[in-house]
Design an enzyme around this catalytic site. Structure first.
Site, PDB file in Angstrom:
ATOM      1  N   LYS A  38      83.195  73.540  37.082  1.00  0.00           N
ATOM      2  CA  LYS A  38      83.998  74.651  37.610  1.00  0.00           C
ATOM      3  C   LYS A  38      83.631  75.973  36.933  1.00  0.00           C
ATOM      4  CE  LYS A  38      88.873  75.608  38.645  1.00  0.00           C
ATOM      5  NZ  LYS A  38      90.236  75.031  38.496  1.00  0.00           N
TER       6      LYS A  38
ATOM      7  N   ASP B 160      93.703  69.534  43.628  1.00  0.00           N
ATOM      8  CA  ASP B 160      93.552  70.360  42.438  1.00  0.00           C
ATOM      9  C   ASP B 160      92.162  70.072  41.878  1.00  0.00           C
ATOM     10  OD1 ASP B 160      93.546  71.571  39.982  1.00  0.00           O
ATOM     11  OD2 ASP B 160      95.295  70.523  39.187  1.00  0.00           O
TER      12      ASP B 160
ATOM     13  N   GLU C   2      96.470  78.409  41.870  1.00  0.00           N
ATOM     14  CA  GLU C   2      97.104  77.333  41.103  1.00  0.00           C
ATOM     15  C   GLU C   2      98.531  77.669  40.647  1.00  0.00           C
ATOM     16  OE1 GLU C   2      94.057  76.594  38.206  1.00  0.00           O
ATOM     17  OE2 GLU C   2      92.728  75.757  39.714  1.00  0.00           O
TER      18      GLU C   2
ATOM     19  N   ASP D 164      99.486  79.255  33.084  1.00  0.00           N
ATOM     20  CA  ASP D 164      98.611  78.141  33.448  1.00  0.00           C
ATOM     21  C   ASP D 164      97.353  78.147  32.574  1.00  0.00           C
ATOM     22  OD1 ASP D 164      96.898  76.329  34.615  1.00  0.00           O
ATOM     23  OD2 ASP D 164      97.014  77.153  36.634  1.00  0.00           O
TER      24      ASP D 164
END
Lengths: 624, 180
Positions: A86, A25, A185, A207
């Protein structure tokens, strides 16, 4: 079972043959690595016992530091300490203007759209920074699993576009990790929940991470996890909650211009307050900013008000996703919460209110994605031949082409099941036009300038004709990772023209090769050795799978002559493989692949027949 | 490389009919996904993975085409040699075009209306009713299975395209009015 023979030809890995595969992850704030051990998927800790690796990379003159040690220097050395990288993945310099006030880095002037960060160790691309995080996780996995990794499943937000996915895959390549799959994800989270409970029905996965938000609607049925629709915002997360509060702090301080280190100071304080508010109704915070000392009380009510516009956005995305999936709220059987930011009480309240049911939080929201990814990695590595599990994803954002007037013509719409291949025909605009600029974009808006530019290339060699007479077919192919390939061809004359794809914000293959080179001390030798090793692995894989295929289906699907011919070709490749000429092995693999294509296609057709056995006869009889 | 000569119905082992059993379509799709999906080949060679991507893409295209009533109708006509997917010239009766214009005008009027939500809903229902009736007409013509009946079925398809587009515009307006 006949159905599985083709996919897992006779494999029943014994314990010692078990392939090591992990789930990673790669988060905005924290990253994790997990693996299936003794049948259970768990996250792997570092030597100090901590599972979460802060996604922070600090460049110093002495070397690179990743994780907690880097994080602790974030405010004192802001320019060399890269946090939340990210958010920069697959982005162009222009996109980052929207991040003003938080993007405290110095961007280097460079050709091309990709932003490079200036550090004491030189200019670094976001891909290189991410690769450092992946390297750290890889060595953690090697240490605790005691062996070489076969590959990894790396998770990405479902809402990541093609450029962001490609950047993630490039980072893995740079870190020397074979990507078994880029997995969304929310799907990974659904796997972590679904397998325990053998659930059936429709679930929603909410999420909210540090920097990204996803909502996915999935249907679970006999081990198949089918994404029906997905939505979200790849630039909305807990970081934005911190920023909203930091801005309020600044207002209370008389709001002056922010400088890098101080901005970090305020957002760090904001994060601390946010986390405290999860268990407290109000929090007192002492700020020491630009010579000003001040003590502020932040109530939950005040905080909720500040983040309301952000939470509202997430709820609207939930509504849209349901609509896209053609699912009513009543049909949703479970709501699963993922991501550290779902700990914020107002988020939970609003989600519960919207779906009319309490969301599931029984698996640690920080770890659930990595846990699910590891389960799939174990299956993909071939360790579970009997597993029925299959994860089916959709394209998160429409793909299209620029047409006259700067309009985006959609070729594949969002929420289309992937893999998908689709072609569209275009024509010339002027008499005698011999070249055509093909501009691939991704997004939902009508105008090209509002969509993300993915790639531009020129199709040359169109024979001169009257305007509108040429027929150019542009073909899109999206694979199971959500990655796009484009090709173009002129049809009226049958002339197929060469194309060159330049990723707008990505790295070229040569740039990746350069970076790989730079990451080795004995560049040349190691590069060659690595290339040779890669080709040998590919040759082994091909030889093994062909051998197993011949054993399984050779008698039925091949003539004696065909078997003999294949065996000859295999023997040739085997000889090459045992040598040390990487290029020769590569071309040998190509030749054998082509020579055995017909067999692979026959086997595929055969397995389709097996999968549908009984149905056809039944239907034909019922029909006549 | 891939050569699939079967049509979508044959590929999925389903009867060639407009009254498709959607449950069966979903089940066949799942069965084939379990056989063909690239994830089933991830530990095998590149070549097999590429082949599986092509097959799965064909499967996905087949399922998405057959799932929706409009594209299913278009596909059935295509099998009969009538291509309504890429045609640009559509000759439709003036009466029908008038009705379309009126519907479009009512859609524009929704924006300023006092109870726009209810009006939009009424419009959506009207479009849905028209589509249902066109689907029935299509199926009746299609089953007659003569060249002139297929032509009449193609007219139904063209009308469906109009209503389908209107339906999407209603949805877009709904998003615009009530989501922000």
């Amino acid at each position: 079972m006949a159905l599985l023979q083709i996919a897992e030809p006779g494999q029943s890995p014994e314990p010692h043959k078990r392939k090591l595969a992990v789930g990673i992850d790669l988060g905005t704030t924290n990253s994790l690595v997990a693996a299936v051990r003794s049948g259970e998927s768990t996250t792997l800790p570092d030597e100090g016992g901590s599972h979460l690796l802060p996604s922070v990379v600090r460049y110093t003159e002495q070397g690179v530091v990743v994780g907690q040690a880097a994080l602790s220097k974030a405010s004192v050395d802001p320019f060399n300490t890269i946090v939340s990288v990210k958010r920069l993945m697959g982005r162009g310099v222009d996109d980052l203007k929207g991040l003003e006030g938080e993007a405290v880095y110095r961007f280097a002037e460079r050709d091309g759209g990709m932003p490079y960060l200036q550090t004491v160790a030189g200019d670094k691309s976001p891909v290189e920074v991410s690769a450092e995080i992946l390297r750290t996780l890889k060595s953690r996995a090697r240490a605790s699993l005691e062996g070489e990794l076969e590959g990894a499943v790396i998770t990405v937000p479902a809402y990541f576009d093609d450029a962001q996915r490609q950047a993630t895959k490039d980072a893995a390549q740079l870190a020397g990790i074979r990507v078994l799959r880029l997995l969304n994800e929310p799907t990974a989270a659904a796997v972590a929940y679904g397998l325990d409970k053998a659930a059936e029905g429709v679930i929603a996965v909410f999420d909210l991470g540090g920097g990204t938000f996803d909502i996915s609607i999935l249907r679970l049925n006999k081990g198949v996890f089918e994404v029906l629709a997905t939505g979200g915002d790849s630039a909305l997360g807990g970081d934005d909650f911190d920023l909203a509060l930091a801005r309020w702090f600044l207002d209370q301080l008389g709001g002056k211009e922010v400088i890098a280190g101080e901005s970090r100071y305020l957002t760090e304080k904001a994060r601390w307050v946010k986390e405290k508010l999860t268990d407290n109704q109000s929090v007192v915070v002492d700020l020491d900013h630009a010579g000003q000392k001040i003590s502020l009380t932040v109530s939950r009510e005040l905080f909720d008000g500040l983040v309301e516009p952000l939470v509202g956005k997430t709820i609207r995305a939930c509504r849209r996703a349901l609509k896209d999936a053609a699912i009513s709220i009543e049909e949703v059987q479970d709501v699963v919460m993922v991501g550290g930011s779902t700990r914020v009480p107002v988020v939970r309240e609003r989600v519960e209110q919207f779906y009319g049911r309490a969301p599931r939080i029984d698996i640690d929201p920080d770890r659930v994605v990595a846990v699910g990814a590891a389960i799939q990695a174990d299956v993909l590595a071939g360790n579970k031949p009997d597993s029925e599990m299959l994860l089916l994803d959709v394209l998160p954002l429409s793909l299209g082409l620029e047409t006259m007037g700067g309009l985006a013509e959609k070729v594949i719409h969002r929420n289309t099941s992937i893999p998908v291949a689709r072609a569209q025909e275009f024509t010339t605009y002027q008499d005698g036009q011999t070249a055509m600029m093909i501009h691939v974009v991704q997004g939902e808006r009508e105008l090209v300038e509002d969509c993300r530019s993915l790639a531009q290339f020129v199709l040359r060699g169109i024979p001169p004709m009257a305007a509108g007479a040429a027929k150019i077919r542009v073909a899109f192919q999206v694979d199971a990772d959500g990655l796009l390939g484009v090709s173009a061809k002129e049809l009226s004359t049958g002339v197929e023209s060469e194309i060159q794809v330049k990723p707008s914000y990505g790295l070229g293959d040569n740039e990746i090769a350069e970076m790989l080179k730079a990451s080795y001390s004995f560049a040349e030798d190691d590069m060659q050795l690595r290339h040779l090793r890669e080709q040998q692995v590919e040759a082994d894989r091909l030889l093994l799978s062909l051998e197993q295929a011949i054993q399984a289906d050779g008698e039925v699907l091949l003539s004696g002559e065909e078997v003999e011919h294949l065996r000859e070709q295999m023997a040739i490749l085997q000889v090459l493989r045992n040598g040390s000429d990487a290029a020769a092995i590569e071309s040998g693999v190509k030749i054998l692949s082509q020579a055995s294509d017909f067999f692979a296609a026959r086997r595929m057709d055969q397995s389709i027949k097996n999968a549908l056995k009984g149905h056809s006869i039944q239907e034909i009889e019922g029909d006549s | 490389m891939m050569d699939i000569s079967q049509n979508y119905f044959e590929f999925l082992a389903l009867p060639v009919t407009y009254q498709l059993d959607l449950q069966a379509l979903a089940e066949r799709s799942r069965e084939l996904q379990k056989t063909l999906h690239p994830d089933r080949f991830s530990h095998l060679s590149d070549r097999e993975r590429r082949l599986s991507v092509q097959y799965t893409a064909y499967l996905n295209e087949a399922v998405s085409t057959l799932k929706k009533p409009l594209s299913r109708a278009q596909y059935l006509l295509k099998l009969e040699g009538l291509d309504t997917f890429s045609e640009t010239q559509q000759q439709l009766a003036p009466m029908f075009l008038m009705q379309q214009m009126e519907l479009r005008e009512s859609l524009e009027d929704v924006v300023g209306a006092t109870d726009s939500e209810a009006e939009l809903e009424a419009l959506r229902m009207a479009v849905e009713r028209e589509l249902l009736s066109l689907r029935e007409q299509f199926d009746a013509y299609y089953q007659q299975s003569t060249p002139s009946a297929f032509e009449a079925a193609a007219v139904c398809v063209r009308k469906m395209q109009f209503f389908d587009k209107l339906g999407r515009e209603i949805e877009a307006l709904e998003d615009q009015l009530f989501d922000e």
